[in-house]
Design an enzyme around this catalytic site. Structure first.
Site, PDB file in Angstrom:
ATOM      1  N   HIS A  96      24.228  16.831  16.019  1.00 25.98           N
ATOM      2  CA  HIS A  96      22.866  16.699  15.512  1.00 25.98           C
ATOM      3  C   HIS A  96      22.694  17.543  14.257  1.00 25.98           C
ATOM      4  O   HIS A  96      23.418  18.505  14.039  1.00 25.98           O
ATOM      5  CB  HIS A  96      21.833  17.087  16.570  1.00 25.98           C
ATOM      6  CG  HIS A  96      21.991  18.462  17.124  1.00 25.98           C
ATOM      7  ND1 HIS A  96      22.968  18.795  18.048  1.00 25.98           N
ATOM      8  CD2 HIS A  96      21.294  19.594  16.912  1.00 25.98           C
ATOM      9  CE1 HIS A  96      22.858  20.071  18.374  1.00 25.98           C
ATOM     10  NE2 HIS A  96      21.838  20.587  17.684  1.00 25.98           N
ATOM     11  N   HIS A  98      19.745  19.550  11.957  1.00 28.39           N
ATOM     12  CA  HIS A  98      18.395  20.108  11.896  1.00 28.39           C
ATOM     13  C   HIS A  98      17.835  19.876  10.498  1.00 28.39           C
ATOM     14  O   HIS A  98      18.521  20.119   9.502  1.00 28.39           O
ATOM     15  CB  HIS A  98      18.425  21.620  12.129  1.00 28.39           C
ATOM     16  CG  HIS A  98      18.918  22.014  13.475  1.00 28.39           C
ATOM     17  ND1 HIS A  98      18.068  22.342  14.501  1.00 28.39           N
ATOM     18  CD2 HIS A  98      20.179  22.140  13.966  1.00 28.39           C
ATOM     19  CE1 HIS A  98      18.779  22.653  15.565  1.00 28.39           C
ATOM     20  NE2 HIS A  98      20.068  22.547  15.270  1.00 28.39           N
TER      21      HIS A  98
END
Length: 141
Positions: A96, A98
């Site tokens: 992932h 940010h």
């Protein structure tokens, strides 16, 4: 234990989604650094950046780029911090990125950890050579 991001992608866990397409989902981080902190994840469970297939990288980062601009605009931010951990400090083992809105004097400092320097130019050259060798060895370039 099942991946919470996979559950979010499948709609089995709640999340405040801000974007989705056939290969990427983005949603608000439940523990944001600042309001508007978004997580961008591939739909497929891929634990780390090195697990992401090359054909997904361009489309994935095109979404990250788009969301960086959208978060800045939506939050009236002066910029954004865009980062991914790869194994170490990766609280969810699903790759992932940010996207965090930033403002001058918002309290975040650099990369959140103390920065150092190489002991000398020779050591920097040794490290650069080791990285170049690893890049050559991976067969990708």
């Amino acid at each position: 234990m099942e991946c919470v991001f996979c559950r979010i992608v499948r709609g089995e866990a709640p999340a405040d989604r801000v974007y989705e397409d056939g290969s990427v989902v983005a949603f608000l981080d439940v523990r944001p650094l600042f309001e508007g902190h978004v997580l961008v994840v591939p739909r497929e469970h891929l634990p780390t950046l090195t697990d992401v297939p090359p054909e997904l990288l361009g489309p994935y980062y095109a979404v990250v780029r788009r969301l960086a601009g959208a978060v800045e605009a939506a939050m009236d931010a002066r910029g954004s911090f865009v980062a991914s951990n790869n194994r170490v400090s990766q609280s969810v083992p699903h790759f992932h990125t940010h996207v965090v809105p930033r403002r001058p004097r918002d309290g975040l400092r650099g990369f959140f950890w103390p920065r150092g320097q190489y002991r000398d130019a020779e050591r920097a050259a040794e490290v650069a050579a080791a990285v170049r060798a690893a890049v050559s060895a991976d067969g990708a370039g």
